[in-house]
Design a protein around this motif. Structure first.
Motif: not given
Length: 125
Positions: A55-63, A74-80, A82-89, A104-106
């Motif tokens: 969450v902090i990594e996301y907020c730092n990038k989006h600040h 660049d932000l859209k690419k980073w977001d994509k 960033f979200m390459e994670k398993d379902q649990y995460t 925005s994260l939600l």
């Protein structure tokens, strides 16, 4: 000029130092800061250190400001990436974004789940 820092404490007790302006992306924390309820440490009782770190990594990038410029592309690419994670995460990121009121994260997490369902990549158990 130094920026004001605040401390966040995860549910498993790990401490994170974060710039106040970055933390204000979390509406829950922003309200605590404005109400002067922050003392020295803000407990984030429903979020583990692993998820809070993301969450902090996301907020730092989006600040994004003059000191931290980032194009929408660049932000859209980073977001994509960033979200390459398993379902649990993804599920726990979604819960953290909900609890901390990070719209925005939600929205990003919801869209990721929707895309995974549409692409038959979400496992229903």
């Amino acid at each position: 000029m130094s920026t004001k820092k605040i401390m966040l404490k995860s549910s498993d007790g790990k401490m994170f130092e974060i710039e106040e302006e970055t933390a204000r992306q979390c509406q829950t924390i922003a309200h605590m800061i404005e109400a002067e309820c922050t003392d020295n440490v803000i407990p984030v009782s429903n979020v583990t250190s692993e998820i809070l770190e993301m969450v902090i990594e996301y907020c730092n990038k989006h600040h994004v400001d003059a000191a931290n410029p980032c194009s929408d592309e660049d932000l859209k690419k980073w977001d994509k990436e960033f979200m390459e994670k398993d379902q649990y995460t993804i599920f726990h990121l979604m819960n953290a974004a909900y609890d901390l009121h990070i719209k925005s994260l939600l929205a990003l997490a919801y869209q990721t789940v929707a895309d995974m369902v549409n692409d038959n990549k979400w496992a229903f158990e």
